[in-house]
Design a protein around this motif. Structure first.
Motif, PDB file in Angstrom:
ATOM      1  N   UNK A 133      63.516  14.141  -6.700  1.00 13.84           N
ATOM      2  CA  UNK A 133      63.070  13.829  -8.062  1.00 13.84           C
ATOM      3  C   UNK A 133      64.186  14.048  -9.075  1.00 13.84           C
ATOM      4  N   UNK A 134      64.843  15.181  -8.997  1.00 12.38           N
ATOM      5  CA  UNK A 134      65.924  15.475  -9.931  1.00 12.38           C
ATOM      6  C   UNK A 134      67.100  14.525  -9.749  1.00 12.38           C
ATOM      7  N   UNK A 135      67.294  14.043  -8.526  1.00  7.35           N
ATOM      8  CA  UNK A 135      68.371  13.092  -8.258  1.00  7.35           C
ATOM      9  C   UNK A 135      68.016  11.677  -8.698  1.00  7.35           C
ATOM     10  N   UNK A 136      66.727  11.444  -8.976  1.00 14.29           N
ATOM     11  CA  UNK A 136      66.261  10.109  -9.372  1.00 14.29           C
ATOM     12  C   UNK A 136      65.859  10.044 -10.843  1.00 14.29           C
ATOM     13  N   UNK A 137      66.509  10.836 -11.666  1.00 14.75           N
ATOM     14  CA  UNK A 137      66.246  10.765 -13.103  1.00 14.75           C
ATOM     15  C   UNK A 137      65.191  11.705 -13.604  1.00 14.75           C
ATOM     16  N   UNK A 138      64.649  12.559 -12.713  1.00 17.45           N
ATOM     17  CA  UNK A 138      63.641  13.520 -13.145  1.00 17.45           C
ATOM     18  C   UNK A 138      64.230  14.579 -14.049  1.00 17.45           C
ATOM     19  N   UNK A 139      63.399  15.143 -14.909  1.00 17.60           N
ATOM     20  CA  UNK A 139      63.887  16.115 -15.885  1.00 17.60           C
ATOM     21  C   UNK A 139      63.532  17.545 -15.504  1.00 17.60           C
ATOM     22  N   UNK A 140      62.258  17.844 -15.400  1.00 19.46           N
ATOM     23  CA  UNK A 140      61.825  19.192 -15.047  1.00 19.46           C
ATOM     24  C   UNK A 140      60.812  19.114 -13.907  1.00 19.46           C
ATOM     25  N   UNK A 141      60.972  19.918 -12.873  1.00 26.39           N
ATOM     26  CA  UNK A 141      60.025  19.853 -11.745  1.00 26.39           C
ATOM     27  C   UNK A 141      58.742  20.632 -12.032  1.00 26.39           C
ATOM     28  N   UNK A 142      57.988  20.161 -13.015  1.00 31.14           N
ATOM     29  CA  UNK A 142      56.738  20.817 -13.402  1.00 31.14           C
ATOM     30  C   UNK A 142      55.562  20.160 -12.689  1.00 31.14           C
ATOM     31  N   UNK A 143      54.420  20.832 -12.732  1.00 35.24           N
ATOM     32  CA  UNK A 143      53.288  20.274 -11.996  1.00 35.24           C
ATOM     33  C   UNK A 143      52.731  18.984 -12.606  1.00 35.24           C
ATOM     34  N   UNK A 144      52.784  18.738 -13.932  1.00 35.14           N
ATOM     35  CA  UNK A 144      52.341  17.417 -14.410  1.00 35.14           C
ATOM     36  C   UNK A 144      53.208  16.268 -13.887  1.00 35.14           C
ATOM     37  N   UNK A 145      54.508  16.502 -13.739  1.00 35.59           N
ATOM     38  CA  UNK A 145      55.377  15.462 -13.212  1.00 35.59           C
ATOM     39  C   UNK A 145      55.096  15.218 -11.740  1.00 35.59           C
ATOM     40  N   UNK A 146      54.898  16.285 -10.978  1.00 37.08           N
ATOM     41  CA  UNK A 146      54.546  16.127  -9.569  1.00 37.08           C
ATOM     42  C   UNK A 146      53.195  15.428  -9.433  1.00 37.08           C
ATOM     43  N   UNK A 147      52.258  15.753 -10.326  1.00 40.53           N
ATOM     44  CA  UNK A 147      50.939  15.117 -10.297  1.00 40.53           C
ATOM     45  C   UNK A 147      51.045  13.615 -10.531  1.00 40.53           C
ATOM     46  N   UNK A 148      51.954  13.209 -11.421  1.00 35.64           N
ATOM     47  CA  UNK A 148      52.127  11.779 -11.694  1.00 35.64           C
ATOM     48  C   UNK A 148      52.612  11.025 -10.463  1.00 35.64           C
ATOM     49  N   UNK A 149      53.552  11.607  -9.741  1.00 36.21           N
ATOM     50  CA  UNK A 149      54.028  10.971  -8.503  1.00 36.21           C
ATOM     51  C   UNK A 149      52.865  10.839  -7.522  1.00 36.21           C
ATOM     52  N   UNK A 150      52.115  11.932  -7.337  1.00 33.97           N
ATOM     53  CA  UNK A 150      51.003  11.935  -6.401  1.00 33.97           C
ATOM     54  C   UNK A 150      49.918  10.936  -6.820  1.00 33.97           C
ATOM     55  N   UNK A 151      49.592  10.894  -8.126  1.00 34.33           N
ATOM     56  CA  UNK A 151      48.564   9.981  -8.620  1.00 34.33           C
ATOM     57  C   UNK A 151      48.973   8.524  -8.422  1.00 34.33           C
TER      58      UNK A 151
END
Length: 409
Positions: free
Chosen positions: A300-318
Motif C-alpha cells: 500500500x505504501x509503495x502504491x501511493x498510500x499515505x497512512x496505514x490506518x484501518x479506514x484505508x485498509x477497510x476501503x481496500x477490503x470493501x
C-alpha cells in the motif's frame, strides 16, 4: 384468461408498491455492465489524513489493480471528489455521479452527516454505498437502507474495548468533549452506555464544533469537573488538537486520564509517542497485527498510500468485496450485487471472521491498542501493541437488537 389478468394485477401492484416505497421499479442502479466506483471523501479537511484523502483513493485503486482492473469484460473506472465535510455538497456530487456518470457504488463518505445524507439519496436511486470513514451507528439502525453498508467500525464497537479497559482500571467518572454533529453524539451516547453498564457515571459533557482549533475552555470545564476520565468523542485534527492542548494544561500529569474514543495511528504519529505513550484506543485493524497485514501495508505504501490506518485498509477490503460480488452476480445491477455481497463471508487481511448482516453492518473483529513508549518503537509506524482482540460478536450488538426498520418488515 383469468390467470393472465391476475398476473397483470400482481405486476401493477409490484410497480405501485415500489413507487410508494420510493424504490425503483426497474433494475436497481446503473446496470449497464460497466462498473464505476466513486470515492467520496474528505480530501482537504480535518479527516483528510488518516480517514480519507488521497490515501483512500490509493487504497481503492490498488484494490482494483489487484483484482485485475476489469470485471464483466469491462475496465473498472474510479472517480473521486472532495465533499468538504458538507452534506449538501456531498449529496450534489453523489446525485451527479449517479444520474450523469453512471457510478455504481459510492465508497468512503467520511463524516457521519455526509454518510447519512448520501446513503439515503443513493438508496432512493438504487445505488449501493459502502461507508468506511464515518462511525455513526445510525447508518445501520434508524437510518438503515436496502443498499447501505457500514464497512469498518461504528460508535457501538469503539467503546467496547476502550471504555471497558479504562473503567475496569478505575476510571469511573467520565466527562465528554464531543464533536457537535451526528458522529460525536452517537459516540458519546454509545460510550456512556458502556460506562454506566460497568458501574461508572457521566459527570458532564460539552460539545465543540467540527474543526475547533482552541479547546481550552472545554478542557478547563473538564479539568474542574472532578472526572476521572476526560473522553474525547471526536476524531482527526479535532482529536490531535485536543490531546496536544490537554498536555499543555497538564491534564494527565494532574491525575486525570485522557481517553481518545476514535484515535488513528496517524494521530499518534502526529502527536508523538512522548505525548501519547500508554494511551489505549480501539481500532478495526492494525497494520502490524500479522504477516498478511504487514505485507499489505508494505504494498500500500509503495502504491501511493499515505497512512496505514484501518479506514484505508477497510476501503481496500470493501472495494474487493464489492468487485467479487459483481463477478459472482454476473451483473452490476444493485439488487443482485447486494444479495451476493451479503451471502459471502468477508475474511481477509482486514475483516477477520467478517459477515455483512441484513441491517448492512459488517460485523468483524476489533482490536484494543496501547501506545508504546518512544524507546520501544522500532520503525516509523511501530506505535502500538495489540492488547486484546475483541471478537465481532462481542464488539457489535446482536442483529436482534438492531434498530433497522427493514428487519421488522
Amino acid at each position: 384468461m383469468a390467470m393472465g389478468k391476475l398476473r397483470g394485477a400482481l405486476s401493477a401492484l409490484t410497480v405501485a408498491g415500489a413507487m410508494a416505497a420510493g424504490m425503483p421499479a426497474h433494475a436497481a442502479g446503473n446496470d449497464d455492465g460497466k462498473v464505476r466506483i466513486g470515492v467520496l471523501g474528505d480530501m482537504s479537511g480535518v479527516y483528510s489524513t488518516g480517514f480519507s484523502g488521497r490515501g483512500s483513493v490509493a487504497a481503492v485503486k490498488m484494490a482494483v489493480e489487484d483484482f485485475g482492473g476489469e470485471v464483466l469484460g469491462e475496465e473498472i473506472e474510479v472517480v473521486s471528489a472532495d465533499h468538504q465535510n458538507k452534506a449538501d455538497i456531498a449529496s450534489s456530487t453523489a446525485r451527479e455521479w449517479i444520474d450523469q456518470e453512471g457510478v455504481d457504488v459510492i465508497l468512503d463518505t467520511t463524516n457521519s452527516a455526509v454518510a447519512l445524507a448520501v446513503q439515503q439519496l443513493a438508496s432512493n436511486k438504487g445505488i449501493i454505498t459502502m461507508d468506511t470513514g464515518s462511525a455513526t451507528s445510525q447508518l445501520t439502525n434508524e437510518a438503515c437502507t436496502k443498499y447501505g453498508i457500514d464497512y469498518g467500525y461504528n460508535t457501538q464497537a469503539l467503546p467496547v474495548g476502550t471504555a471497558t479497559a479504562i473503567v475496569k482500571n478505575g476510571g469511573k467518572k467520565w466527562f465528554f468533549i464531543t464533536a457537535d454533529y451526528a458522529f460525536g453524539h452517537s459516540l458519546e451516547k454509545n460510550t456512556a452506555a458502556v460506562v454506566k453498564e460497568l458501574g461508572g457515571s457521566v459527570v458532564g459533557q460539552v460539545r465543540a464544533p467540527l474543526g475547533t482549533n482552541d479547546f481550552s475552555s472545554y478542557l478547563l470545564q473538564a479539568k474542574s469537573s472532578g472526572a476521572d476520565v476526560i473522553a474525547l468523542a471526536n476524531a482527526g485534527q479535532d482529536t490531535t488538537n485536543a490531546v496536544r492542548q490537554a498536555n499543555e494544561f497538564g491534564i494527565v500529569s494532574g491525575g486525570q486520564a485522557l481517553a481518545g474514543m476514535l484515535v488513528l495511528i496517524s494521530d499518534v504519529q502526529s502527536l508523538g509517542l512522548d505525548t501519547t505513550a500508554g494511551l489505549q484506543f480501539t481500532v478495526g485493524w492494525y497494520w502490524d497485527n500479522d504477516d498478511e497485514s504487514r505485507e499489505w501495508t508494505k504494498r500500500y505504501l509503495a502504491n501511493g498510500g499515505t497512512t496505514p490506518t484501518f479506514p484505508h485498509a477497510a476501503l481496500y477490503s470493501a472495494t474487493t468485496a464489492y468487485l467479487n460480488a459483481v463477478k459472482a452476480a454476473g451483473t452490476d445491477e444493485s439488487d443482485a450485487v447486494r444479495e451476493a455481497i451479503g451471502n459471502k463471508p468477508i475474511d481477509d487481511f482486514f475483516a477477520k471472521g467478517g459477515t455483512i448482516r441484513d441491517d448492512g453492518l459488517l460485523q468483524h473483529d476489533m482490536y484494543l491498542l496501547k501506545v508504546k513508549k518512544a524507546d520501544e518503537s522500532e520503525s516509523h509506524w511501530d506505535v502500538a501493541t495489540v492488547e486484546r482482540t475483541i471478537p465481532g460478536d462481542q464488539a457489535y450488538p446482536p442483529l436482534s437488537e438492531s434498530g433497522c426498520a427493514m428487519l421488522k418488515n
